[in-house]
Enzyme design. Structure first.
Site, PDB file in Angstrom:
ATOM      1  N   ILE A 153      65.234  74.747   7.172  1.00  0.00           N
ATOM      2  CA  ILE A 153      66.321  75.736   7.052  1.00  0.00           C
ATOM      3  C   ILE A 153      67.265  75.362   5.906  1.00  0.00           C
ATOM      4  CG2 ILE A 153      68.313  76.769   8.248  1.00  0.00           C
ATOM      5  CD1 ILE A 153      66.668  76.393  10.887  1.00  0.00           C
ATOM      6  N   ASP A 172      71.005  64.002   3.438  1.00  0.00           N
ATOM      7  CA  ASP A 172      69.902  63.977   4.395  1.00  0.00           C
ATOM      8  C   ASP A 172      69.425  62.536   4.454  1.00  0.00           C
ATOM      9  OD1 ASP A 172      67.191  64.223   5.595  1.00  0.00           O
ATOM     10  OD2 ASP A 172      67.527  66.375   5.359  1.00  0.00           O
ATOM     11  N   SER A 231      73.414  75.181  13.298  1.00  0.00           N
ATOM     12  CA  SER A 231      72.395  74.247  13.786  1.00  0.00           C
ATOM     13  C   SER A 231      72.489  74.034  15.297  1.00  0.00           C
ATOM     14  CB  SER A 231      72.492  72.931  13.023  1.00  0.00           C
ATOM     15  OG  SER A 231      71.388  72.130  13.347  1.00  0.00           O
ATOM     16  N   ARG A 232      73.374  73.155  15.741  1.00  0.00           N
ATOM     17  CA  ARG A 232      73.614  72.955  17.165  1.00  0.00           C
ATOM     18  C   ARG A 232      75.092  72.664  17.366  1.00  0.00           C
ATOM     19  NH1 ARG A 232      69.585  75.189  17.917  1.00  0.00           N
ATOM     20  NH2 ARG A 232      67.727  74.573  19.078  1.00  0.00           N
ATOM     21  N   ASP A 256      77.554  79.761  14.581  1.00  0.00           N
ATOM     22  CA  ASP A 256      76.531  80.512  15.324  1.00  0.00           C
ATOM     23  C   ASP A 256      76.153  79.747  16.583  1.00  0.00           C
ATOM     24  OD1 ASP A 256      74.678  82.717  15.605  1.00  0.00           O
ATOM     25  OD2 ASP A 256      73.078  81.274  15.160  1.00  0.00           O
ATOM     26  N   GLU A 261      78.056  76.336  24.635  1.00  0.00           N
ATOM     27  CA  GLU A 261      77.525  77.711  24.621  1.00  0.00           C
ATOM     28  C   GLU A 261      76.665  78.039  25.825  1.00  0.00           C
ATOM     29  OE1 GLU A 261      75.159  77.417  20.894  1.00  0.00           O
ATOM     30  OE2 GLU A 261      73.416  77.914  22.124  1.00  0.00           O
TER      31      GLU A 261
HETATM   32  P1  NAD Z   1      63.977  70.319  10.144  1.00  0.00           P
HETATM   33  O1  NAD Z   1      63.488  69.284  11.086  1.00  0.00           O
HETATM   34  O2  NAD Z   1      63.005  71.004   9.238  1.00  0.00           O
HETATM   35  O3  NAD Z   1      65.136  69.702   9.216  1.00  0.00           O
HETATM   36  C1  NAD Z   1      66.135  68.867   9.701  1.00  0.00           C
HETATM   37  C2  NAD Z   1      66.558  67.976   8.550  1.00  0.00           C
HETATM   38  O4  NAD Z   1      67.668  67.186   8.999  1.00  0.00           O
HETATM   39  C3  NAD Z   1      65.464  66.989   8.089  1.00  0.00           C
HETATM   40  O5  NAD Z   1      65.316  67.047   6.681  1.00  0.00           O
HETATM   41  C4  NAD Z   1      65.987  65.629   8.541  1.00  0.00           C
HETATM   42  O6  NAD Z   1      65.601  64.563   7.681  1.00  0.00           O
HETATM   43  C5  NAD Z   1      67.486  65.874   8.486  1.00  0.00           C
HETATM   44  N1  NAD Z   1      68.251  64.908   9.257  1.00  0.00           N
HETATM   45  C6  NAD Z   1      67.880  64.199  10.352  1.00  0.00           C
HETATM   46  N2  NAD Z   1      68.889  63.382  10.735  1.00  0.00           N
HETATM   47  C7  NAD Z   1      69.899  63.593   9.860  1.00  0.00           C
HETATM   48  C8  NAD Z   1      71.199  63.052   9.739  1.00  0.00           C
HETATM   49  N3  NAD Z   1      71.649  62.113  10.589  1.00  0.00           N
HETATM   50  N4  NAD Z   1      71.976  63.492   8.728  1.00  0.00           N
HETATM   51  C9  NAD Z   1      71.527  64.437   7.851  1.00  0.00           C
HETATM   52  N5  NAD Z   1      70.294  64.973   7.917  1.00  0.00           N
HETATM   53  C10 NAD Z   1      69.495  64.557   8.923  1.00  0.00           C
HETATM   54  O7  NAD Z   1      64.752  71.371  11.044  1.00  0.00           O
HETATM   55  P2  NAD Z   1      65.097  72.886  10.666  1.00  0.00           P
HETATM   56  O8  NAD Z   1      63.967  73.763  11.058  1.00  0.00           O
HETATM   57  O9  NAD Z   1      65.616  72.928   9.290  1.00  0.00           O
HETATM   58  O10 NAD Z   1      66.258  73.187  11.714  1.00  0.00           O
HETATM   59  C11 NAD Z   1      67.517  72.527  11.632  1.00  0.00           C
HETATM   60  C12 NAD Z   1      68.281  72.786  12.908  1.00  0.00           C
HETATM   61  O11 NAD Z   1      68.607  74.193  12.976  1.00  0.00           O
HETATM   62  C13 NAD Z   1      67.457  72.539  14.182  1.00  0.00           C
HETATM   63  O12 NAD Z   1      67.579  71.204  14.607  1.00  0.00           O
HETATM   64  C14 NAD Z   1      68.055  73.489  15.181  1.00  0.00           C
HETATM   65  O13 NAD Z   1      68.987  72.771  15.955  1.00  0.00           O
HETATM   66  C15 NAD Z   1      68.781  74.524  14.331  1.00  0.00           C
HETATM   67  N6  NAD Z   1      68.283  75.897  14.516  1.00  0.00           N
HETATM   68  C16 NAD Z   1      69.180  76.884  14.796  1.00  0.00           C
HETATM   69  C17 NAD Z   1      68.738  78.201  14.966  1.00  0.00           C
HETATM   70  C18 NAD Z   1      69.697  79.331  15.254  1.00  0.00           C
HETATM   71  O14 NAD Z   1      69.267  80.390  15.729  1.00  0.00           O
HETATM   72  N7  NAD Z   1      70.980  79.187  14.950  1.00  0.00           N
HETATM   73  C19 NAD Z   1      67.383  78.489  14.873  1.00  0.00           C
HETATM   74  C20 NAD Z   1      66.495  77.461  14.560  1.00  0.00           C
HETATM   75  C21 NAD Z   1      66.953  76.166  14.398  1.00  0.00           C
END
Ligand code: NAD
Length: 328
Positions: A153, A172, A231-232, A256, A261
């Site tokens: 994302i 990251d 994200s969360r 979001d 939540e």
């Molecule tokens: P992903 O696993 O592809 O990417 C996560 C990235 O975060 C990775 O590059 C990882 O190296 C990095 N990371 C890990 N620990 C870290 C830290 N301490 N500091 C900085 N970076 C760190 O995940 P994604 O598909 O990109 O999704 C990201 C988040 O989005 C998910 O974990 C989920 O919680 C959230 N999400 C939200 C929705 C929504 O509807 N709002 C939908 C899907 C996912």
């Protein structure tokens, strides 16, 4: 397989029924937790979403009831005790990537709305008020945007930002070389937060990232910066963020997701007393915009979620490699 699908709404049922590869699905509106785990007697698998609670106590009940598989129809898995599931021999499967553009585009929608105040302009014009007072925004072109987490994302979000002519810095734990060659500048968390006009969170919620945004890190931000979290919710300490909004250290907040939540989002409280003091305080700020976990909610993402979820289930049934298994 007989599958109990929890926390469903009509749209989940529509997409899961359309893409079902032949399984017997029972849709529950209820979330899965210790009170509802008894409903799983006789099911082979459970399918859950972001706010279902699958802790050790729930897993013990599922195991006793004969459930063999946990299927998440989302990417994040912070709501599942993966170690406890593994100890009970229950694989946890997820949808690691489904239309990352859906969430990235929603993050940009929050930025544009907060900045250009289109939600306020819409209401004003409907009431015959065509004034521009207090609607002034800023150009995104040449603004510095910090992306925390450049996975699927975060990367899609960087590509959108490039189109707007933003300067992109990122943090990251595993920097992405391709993004670095495309002009994204990686730094430490502190450097990245301190230098940005807008900060957008895209890292997962883990013990190491819980309350990443807190009293101390908020002090690092440029005064009046914009914070976006798709994200969360647990990435942000809500009480600290409210204090930062009150003293104008934080200029804009787009959410979001929200730490508490679980009891609110996806439900209609329009005729009820909202059972959460923090979110009502957040809603009271003119520079806060909250959506209820809808980043994923596009047709394309729903199709991919359903297709990948059934692919995961079919791989389990056929004894194939579980490529989307959450590692312990
Ligand atoms: P992903 O696993 O592809 O990417 C996560 C990235 O975060 C990775 O590059 C990882 O190296 C990095 N990371 C890990 N620990 C870290 C830290 N301490 N500091 C900085 N970076 C760190 O995940 P994604 O598909 O990109 O999704 C990201 C988040 O989005 C998910 O974990 C989920 O919680 C959230 N999400 C939200 C929705 C929504 O509807 N709002 C939908 C899907 C996912």
């Amino acid at each position: 397989m007989k599958i109990a699908v929890f926390s469903t709404h009509q749209y989940d049922q529509d997409y899961f029924s359309e893409f079902n590869t032949g399984h017997e699905l029972t849709y529950f509106i209820l979330p899965l937790n210790e009170q509802t785990a008894a409903l799983t007697v006789g099911y082979d698998a459970i399918c859950i979403f972001v706010n279902d609670v699958v802790n050790k106590a729930v897993l013990d009940l599922l195991h006793t009831n004969g459930v063999k598989l946990i299927v998440l129809r989302c990417a994040g898995f912070n709501n599942v005790d993966v170690q406890a599931a593994d100890d009970l021999g229950m694989p946890v499967l997820r949808v690691p990537a489904y239309s990352p553009e859906a969430v990235a585009e929603h993050a940009m929608a929050l930025i544009l709305t907060l900045n250009r105040k289109t939600h306020k302009a819409y209401n004003r014009v409907r009431e015959g008020n065509f004034s521009l007072e207090k609607l002034m925004g800023f150009n995104l072109h040449n603004r510095k945007v910090a992306v925390i987490g450049t996975g699927n994302i975060g990367k899609a979000f960087c590509h959108i930002l490039k189109g707007f002519g933003c300067k992109i810095s990122a943090y990251d734990t595993y920097p992405d070389n391709t993004l670095a060659t495309q002009g994204v500048t990686y730094g430490t968390l502190e450097e990245t937060l301190a230098d940005a006009d807008i900060i957008s969170l895209h890292c997962p919620l883990m013990d190491t990232t819980r309350h990443l945004i807190n009293k101390q890190t908020l002090k690092l931000l440029k005064k009046g910066a914009m914070l976006i979290n798709t994200s969360r919710g647990g990435l942000i300490n809500t009480v600290d963020v409210i204090e930062a909004l009150k003293d104008c250290q934080l200029g804009y907040l787009g959410l979001d997701v929200y730490e508490q939540e679980g009891k609110l989002f996806f439900h209609d409280y329009s005729e009820d007393v909202i059972p959460d003091e923090l979110i009502t305080r957040l809603i009271s700020f003119p520079n806060v915009l909250i959506t209820s976990h809808q980043g994923f909610f596009t047709k394309e993402a729903m199709e991919q979620i359903a297709t990948i979820t059934f692919g995961n289930i079919d791989a389990f049934v056929k004894g194939q490699e579980l490529v989307n298994r959450v590692a312990v």
